[in-house]
Scaffold this active site. Structure first.
Site, PDB file in Angstrom:
ATOM      1  N   THR A  57       8.788 -10.304  -1.253  1.00 27.27           N
ATOM      2  CA  THR A  57       7.465 -10.611  -1.794  1.00 27.27           C
ATOM      3  C   THR A  57       7.540 -11.951  -2.528  1.00 27.27           C
ATOM      4  O   THR A  57       8.598 -12.569  -2.597  1.00 27.27           O
ATOM      5  CB  THR A  57       7.014  -9.555  -2.823  1.00 27.27           C
ATOM      6  OG1 THR A  57       7.807  -9.722  -4.007  1.00 27.27           O
ATOM      7  CG2 THR A  57       7.196  -8.148  -2.304  1.00 27.27           C
ATOM      8  N   ASP A 108       6.665 -26.237  -6.180  1.00 27.13           N
ATOM      9  CA  ASP A 108       7.547 -25.451  -5.328  1.00 27.13           C
ATOM     10  C   ASP A 108       8.889 -26.169  -5.102  1.00 27.13           C
ATOM     11  O   ASP A 108       9.954 -25.571  -5.182  1.00 27.13           O
ATOM     12  CB  ASP A 108       6.827 -25.197  -3.996  1.00 27.13           C
ATOM     13  CG  ASP A 108       7.540 -24.142  -3.193  1.00 27.13           C
ATOM     14  OD1 ASP A 108       7.783 -23.059  -3.753  1.00 27.13           O
ATOM     15  OD2 ASP A 108       7.883 -24.424  -2.033  1.00 27.13           O
ATOM     16  N   LYS A 160       0.801  -1.228   0.000  1.00 26.42           N
ATOM     17  CA  LYS A 160       0.000   0.000   0.000  1.00 26.42           C
ATOM     18  C   LYS A 160       0.831   1.273   0.000  1.00 26.42           C
ATOM     19  O   LYS A 160       0.585   2.198  -0.745  1.00 26.42           O
ATOM     20  CB  LYS A 160      -0.903   0.013   1.237  1.00 26.42           C
ATOM     21  CG  LYS A 160      -1.966  -1.067   1.217  1.00 26.42           C
ATOM     22  CD  LYS A 160      -2.948  -0.874   2.374  1.00 26.42           C
ATOM     23  CE  LYS A 160      -3.579  -2.190   2.753  1.00 26.42           C
ATOM     24  NZ  LYS A 160      -2.764  -2.974   3.702  1.00 26.42           N
ATOM     25  N   LYS A 201      12.918 -25.353  -6.351  1.00 27.03           N
ATOM     26  CA  LYS A 201      14.090 -25.327  -5.465  1.00 27.03           C
ATOM     27  C   LYS A 201      15.230 -26.187  -6.013  1.00 27.03           C
ATOM     28  O   LYS A 201      16.381 -25.776  -6.027  1.00 27.03           O
ATOM     29  CB  LYS A 201      13.694 -25.793  -4.064  1.00 27.03           C
ATOM     30  CG  LYS A 201      12.799 -24.781  -3.357  1.00 27.03           C
ATOM     31  CD  LYS A 201      12.361 -25.282  -2.001  1.00 27.03           C
ATOM     32  CE  LYS A 201      11.410 -24.285  -1.352  1.00 27.03           C
ATOM     33  NZ  LYS A 201      10.746 -24.819  -0.175  1.00 27.03           N
TER      34      LYS A 201
END
Ligand code: ADP
Ligand code: ASP
Ligand code: MG
Length: 814
Positions: free
Chosen positions: A554, A677, A507, A681
């Site tokens: 993020t 995922d 934000k 890796k």
């Protein structure tokens, strides 16, 4: 007899003038005192502004005049609450003359250098008059003497040259018979031998004081200003700059020639000949030691004494094949500039004689181009040389020190630390005396360059890291807290000064180039400006701080897409976001190349195993000459949680729900359960092992049911888990029968990688893996049988934050 000079700020307000009077009063109890004063701070600029406005027929000159008037009248009234009448009468008279002069300029719209000198002389005349009168009012034995009657120059208006024979004899003659204890002289102003008003050049009050000190051969000259001495570099641009206690005349001269405004360059010459020390003191802090400029400056200390800078420089380059081996080109070039009265600040010539480069004041560049192109018209027409090239927006930075010549590698250090910070050098000059090394750089790099060089030569022990964090959610917040807690430890033990300069969530965002206060960052961030990914980048770029690090906390693709921009600006990138390293190989390798090219670290330890030092270990093995033969690993905290809790008494659906509720899975659990995922890796580990590989190349043996794999939404997916419970119980039962545990394993072997659910037997190191722990086994040429094993918590906000922190410290230690 003592000679003191007080600059513009020192006489810039009634409060400061009171300090000046206090200092003079004390001195005069022991000796006679000569005090040279500047105009009230900012007045010379305002006089010139009014003059230019009048010349341009801009009636705003009247407003400017009124401001000048107000400033003086206020000071008089504040200094002499009940006794200002006499002074006001005289001052109003002077102001009237000033107004008439401005009216005249307005009328004929012309401001010649001669008139300009007349105009600016009002500044020093007024200040010296007001101070002398105020002192007299207070019962001190003080008198103003007009230095225009003492200092005689030629008619080179705005920067006249002094006739020392007449001047010295005038000064000696006057002070032989002066009876007052304190004499106030206006600085800067003089008269030509024809009786016209002249000035000694901007900043010239210092010079006035030196002329008087030398004429009277006093023991010491004191220059009182608004900083506590001559600093290692401009204190307005480098916070860590500090005053130099002792410095030689030559060093002071070089520093001032190269922009250290605290001393007007010609000041040194008259006192140097007589060996009179110059003491620079701070009017606002009289107790500070200050700087002594003399022949007694010890050289045993640092080879580099100071760093200075000149802004608004233009670089002229004359080049062409017709210059080689033909004498006289430089001579003609210099003569042309000299005829135009253009001062040359810096010269470099390549040994090939193919080109010559000159630094001049930017304001002279237009005139220089016209004059040079016309002087070399023939050669240009015959294509022997090119028209002169003019580059603007440049500055010069210079390292200065008498003792640099006795130390090897100073210029090497200078240029490599500038290079490391992506500061492009346009030209270099080194004085034959080796008292200075100067470089021409872009003006918007000056602050960064000065800070970098200051750190390199004056603060060798500490390294400042300027950190910008985007994504202060769960992990990001922990990171900020960890930094806050460790800040002092890092400073004291690792000599790393870590500051968070920018913070952003989705934000809002905030910046503070002095470092955000980590006690109040949350409140500040809540009130910050609207967040924008590009805005964040542009701000970091504009701040242009050395050792800048962008930290991506993020999982956002658009943030990852900006790494390239950051690296190209030599801004380091630390990321727990896996996207950049696991999308197409080209992108990964581009970022790696950019990191090398722009000397900007790109670290992503937390992409695999959160805070566990997996990638760092892998990099160290390879850097030390080892080769990875295979990797076996359990890399998913979420899948571990699921299979550690799933058995014949629980339901697969419920366990997955629980994993999600406890924050072990992504919001979309399919990313974890499909193995994507984990595949990302092992992909990153394979790439770091030196293999060119993409996500599609990784074999993924799914354990989900057909329907689970095909489900379109998260809700549908959960439904399939209920419907296909038997499928999952089947997996568990098989493992149990074989006395095995289910683990989701990633493997890399002979250049190929795969991920999938495996039944792990009792003796295997994976068998006892608890909770969300990760484990990696590296088989290498040096560890062929017994692998190198790294094991521990592989998920969680705290460990991920500490992994990011470790990457930041890695950069600091490098
Ligand atoms: P004054 O009005 O007293 O003559 P100046 O403004 O001419 O003062 O010079 C003092 C200023 O010089 C300082 O405020 C500072 O901004 C600037 N400066 C630039 N380089 C240096 C340096 N190396 N050391 C101290 N001051 C410097
Ligand atoms: N007042 C003059 C100037 O501003 C001279 C000085 O202050 O030294 O340049
Ligand atoms: Mg000055």
């Amino acid at each position: 007899m003592k000679v003191l000079k007080f600059g513009g700020t020192s006489v810039g307000s009634s409060k400061n003038i009171n300090s000046v009077i206090h200092i003079l009063d004390n001195y005069s109890k022991e000796d006679t005192v000569i005090c040279v004063v500047s105009a009230v701070g900012g007045i010379t600029d305002k006089l010139l502004l009014a003059g230019t406005q009048a010349q341009n027929k801009d009636t705003n000159f009247l407003n400017t005049f009124n401001t000048i008037k107000e400033i003086h009248l206020d000071i008089i009234n504040e200094l002499n609450p009940n006794k200002s009448k006499d002074i006001l009468v005289d001052v109003n008279e002077q102001l009237k003359t000033l107004k008439s002069l401005l009216d005249g300029i307005y009328l004929i719209n012309e401001l010649s250098p001669k008139t300009s000198d007349k105009l600016v002389s009002f500044g020093e005349s007024l200040s010296s008059f007001i101070i002398a009168k105020t002192m007299k009012n207070r019962g001190l034995s003080a008198r103003q003497k007009n230095s225009q009657h003492l200092i005689i120059t030629n008619s080179n208006f705005t920067k006249a040259e002094v006739d020392f024979n007449i001047t010295n004899s005038n000064i000696k003659g006057y002070f032989k018979s002066a009876s007052q204890q304190i004499t106030i002289l206006p600085g800067f102003v003089a008269n030509s031998n024809l009786g016209e008003q002249t000035t000694l050049g901007r900043g010239g009050s210092d010079f006035t004081a030196a002329i008087v000190a030398a004429a009277l051969n006093v023991k010491q000259l004191e220059i009182w200003t608004d900083v506590s001495g001559m600093f290692t570099t401009n204190p307005k641009l480098v916070r860590q700059a500090y005053p130099i206690e002792k410095i030689s005349y030559q060093e002071a001269m070089e520093l001032s020639h190269f922009g250290a405004k605290v001393l007007y360059p010609p000041t040194v010459q008259p006192v140097l000949d007589l060996n009179i020390p110059i003491h620079i003191k701070n009017t606002l802090q009289p107790e500070a030691v200050g700087t002594v400029i003399s022949n007694n400056a010890s050289n045993a200390t640092r080879p580099v004494k100071g760093i200075s800078n000149i802004s608004n420089v233009a670089l002229l380059t004359l080049q062409g094949s017709g210059m080689v081996g033909i004498p006289g080109f430089s001579k003609r070039l210099f003569e042309t500039l000299s005829q135009e009265k253009i001062n040359i600040i810096l010269i470099t010539q390549a040994s090939s004689e193919h080109s010559i480069c000159l630094g001049i004041d930017e304001s002279d560049s237009h005139a220089a181009k016209i004059a040079i192109d016309s002087a070399f018209e023939n050669e240009i027409a015959l294509k022997k040389i090119d028209p002169i090239i003019v580059e603007t927006g440049l500055s010069i930075i210079a390292l200065v020190g008498d003792n640099m010549k006795n130390h090897q590698g100073i210029s090497g250090k200078m240029f490599s630390s500038l290079g490391k910070n992506n500061i492009n050098i346009r030209a270099i000059a080194q004085g034959a005396s080796e008292k200075n090394i100067s470089a021409v750089i872009a003006s918007n790099d000056v602050k960064k360059a000065l800070n970098t060089l200051h750190e390199q030569f004056f603060e060798t022990q500490t390294k400042q890291l300027n950190v910008f964090i985007t994504g202060v959610g769960n992990v990001g917040e922990r990171l900020v807290e960890q930094i806050k807690q460790q800040k002092n430890y890092l400073k004291e033990n690792l000599k790393i000064n870590l500051r968070i300069i920018g913070l952003s969530n989705s934000k809002t965002m905030i910046f503070n180039d002095q470092g955000i206060d980590l006690k109040t960052w949350k409140e500040k961030l809540a009130e910050g400006e609207k967040a924008s990914l590009h805005g964040f980048f542009e701000k970091i770029k504009a701040l242009n701080l050395r050792n800048s690090i962008f930290v991506d906390v993020t999982a956002n693709k658009d943030v990852a897409n900006l790494y390239e921009n950051y690296l190209r600006q030599s801004i380091g990138v630390v990321a727990c976001n896996k996207i950049a390293c696991s999308n197409h190989y080209q992108n990964y390798s581009l970022l790696k190349r950019l990191s090398l090219k722009y000397n900007a670290p790109f670290l992503f330890e937390t992409n695999v195993g959160a805070g566990l030092p997996i990638i760092d270990t892998l990099n160290n093995l390879i850097a030390s000459g080892d080769k990875i033969t295979s990797i076996q690993a359990v890399l998913s905290g979420s899948l571990n949680f699921v299979f550690n809790n799933f058995n014949e008494t629980t339901k697969f659906h419920d366990v997955v729900k629980q994993a999600q509720a406890e924050g072990y899975t992504e919001p979309d659990p399919r990313i974890d359960l499909s193995g994507v995922d984990v595949a990302r890796k092992i992909l990153i580990l394979a790439r770091e092992s030196g293999v060119k590989i993409n996500l599609e190349d990784i074999e993924n043996k799914p354990f989900l049911s057909e329907a689970g794999l095909k489900s379109n939404t998260v809700d549908d997916f959960y439904k399939t888990l209920i419907e296909d419970e038997a499928h999952y119980q089947g997996l568990f039962a098989s493992a149990k029968t074989n006395n095995c545990q289910l683990k989701y394993v990633a493997e890399f072997d002979s250049g190929k990688a795969s991920v999938g659910l495996q039944e792990i037997p009792v003796a295997h190191p994976f068998y006892n893996l608890k909770g969300s722990d990760n484990i990696v086994m590296f088989y290498t040429e040096r560890y062929p049988e017994q692998p190198m094993i790294i094991k521990g918590a592989g998920a969680g906000a705290d460990v991920t934050a500490s992994g990011l922190f470790a990457d930041i410290i890695r950069i600091g230690n490098n």
